[in-house]
Design an enzyme around this catalytic site. Structure first.
Site, PDB file in Angstrom:
ATOM      1  CE  LYS A 143      -4.460  -1.588   1.108  1.00  0.00           C
ATOM      2  NZ  LYS A 143      -4.780  -2.513   2.165  1.00  0.00           N
TER       3      LYS A 143
HETATM    4  N1  GLU Z   1      -8.288  -8.439   3.194  1.00  0.00           N
HETATM    5  C1  GLU Z   1      -7.236  -9.199   2.599  1.00  0.00           C
HETATM    6  C2  GLU Z   1      -6.209  -8.286   1.968  1.00  0.00           C
HETATM    7  O1  GLU Z   1      -6.513  -7.124   1.721  1.00  0.00           O
HETATM    8  C3  GLU Z   1      -7.705 -10.139   1.531  1.00  0.00           C
HETATM    9  C4  GLU Z   1      -8.321 -11.311   2.104  1.00  0.00           C
HETATM   10  C5  GLU Z   1      -8.761 -12.398   1.163  1.00  0.00           C
HETATM   11  O2  GLU Z   1      -8.927 -12.177  -0.044  1.00  0.00           O
HETATM   12  O3  GLU Z   1      -9.012 -13.464   1.685  1.00  0.00           O
HETATM   13  O4  GLU Z   1      -5.121  -8.737   1.734  1.00  0.00           O
END
Ligand code: GLU
Length: 280
Positions: A254
């Site tokens: 990010k």
């Molecule tokens: N929230 C997770 C992420 O941003 C992704 C989770 C998933 O796709 O299982 O890396």
């Protein structure tokens, strides 16, 4: 059966090219024209790090890419009661124990024990609180001491049927391993759940049939399969995709604002260019 897929970002920053690949893969796999469903889920359990402007930014970027998802968008922060129920179910099976350790205590213990086993996210928890007596646990909880809840991974592993498996569309069958992350935290000290618990509960609750996500999360799928078994939830299929890397071959993060979709958009990129760049 119509496919149900989801894109599940955490609103803790702007989306980058890697997210475009994850979202694009999920949207594509849903085959909406053939009756499938593409869902968007905000994984916003991490209170202070999640911001409404990132959430808006995610929807703006996805819409700019031309993706269409079902409404309403599910927010994990609004579903804590469901996670608490799942946690209770595991606790009743005797598969959880409270952990009072601070990060510092864990680091010190890991440093002491040379050759501490490593997991996908770093050294595995050295098990300090696994050795506490039942009486000490009760007493420390009653005194209000902050505690997380950890999975007793060895006990969980013993409870699995032999050859409990899960399937990755590209790589085939895997036999689930409950110990990949060691005694992983399933409910944090500050949040009564964790990524692993919430994702398993939600994918089942939302009827997701195919989980598409980056290869970095492949080890997580072992644990998720185990939790599905213990919680008696259905198991989706999985499709882990390659990761988008930067010029140095590092996975995008990010903080890589240069590859953020909104930066590219401001620089005049078109959605078609984004899809080409990531090979979709
Ligand atoms: N929230 C997770 C992420 O941003 C992704 C989770 C998933 O796709 O299982 O890396």
């Amino acid at each position: 059966m119509p496919e149900v897929t989801r894109f599940a970002p955490s609103p803790t920053g702007w989306l980058h090219l890697g997210h475009a690949l994850a979202a694009g893969r999920a949207a594509q796999a849903a085959e909406v024209a053939a009756g499938g469903r593409f869902l968007l889920r905000m994984e916003d359990i991490d209170g202070p790090r999640c911001r409404p402007e990132y959430e808006r930014g995610i929807e703006e970027d996805l819409a700019w890419l031309g993706l269409v998802w079902e409404q309403p968008v599910v927010r994990q922060s609004e579903r804590m009661a469901l996670y608490a129920e799942a946690l209770e179910k595991l606790r009743q099976q005797g598969l959880l124990y409270p952990c009072f350790c601070t990060r510092r205590e864990i680091e010190e213990e890991v440093a002491r024990a040379s050759g501490a086993p490593q997991g996908p996210d770093g050294p595995l928890y050295p098990g300090l609180c696994r050795r506490l007596s039942a009486a000490e646990r009760v007493e420390r909880i009653a005194s209000g001491e902050a505690h997380a809840w950890r999975l007793d991974a060895a006990s969980a592993q013993r409870q699995l049927p032999p050859n409990l498996s899960w399937r990755d569309e590209g790589q085939g069958e895997f036999v689930a391993d409950a110990t990949v992350f060691g005694d992983v935290v399933l409910a944090r000290k500050d949040i009564p759940t964790s990524y692993h618990l919430a994702v398993v509960v939600d994918d089942a609750d939302q009827g997701v049939t195919l989980v598409t996500r980056g290869l970095d999360l492949l080890p997580s799928s072992h644990l998720h399969r185990v939790l599905q078994h213990l919680l008696e939830l259905p198991t989706p299929r999985y499709a882990h995709h390659r990761l988008v890397v930067d010029e140095a071959g590092q996975r995008l993060a990010k903080r890589d604002h240069a590859r953020a979709l909104r930066t590219l958009r401001q620089e005049g990129w078109t959605p078609a260019q984004v899809w080409r760049e990531i090979g979709l």
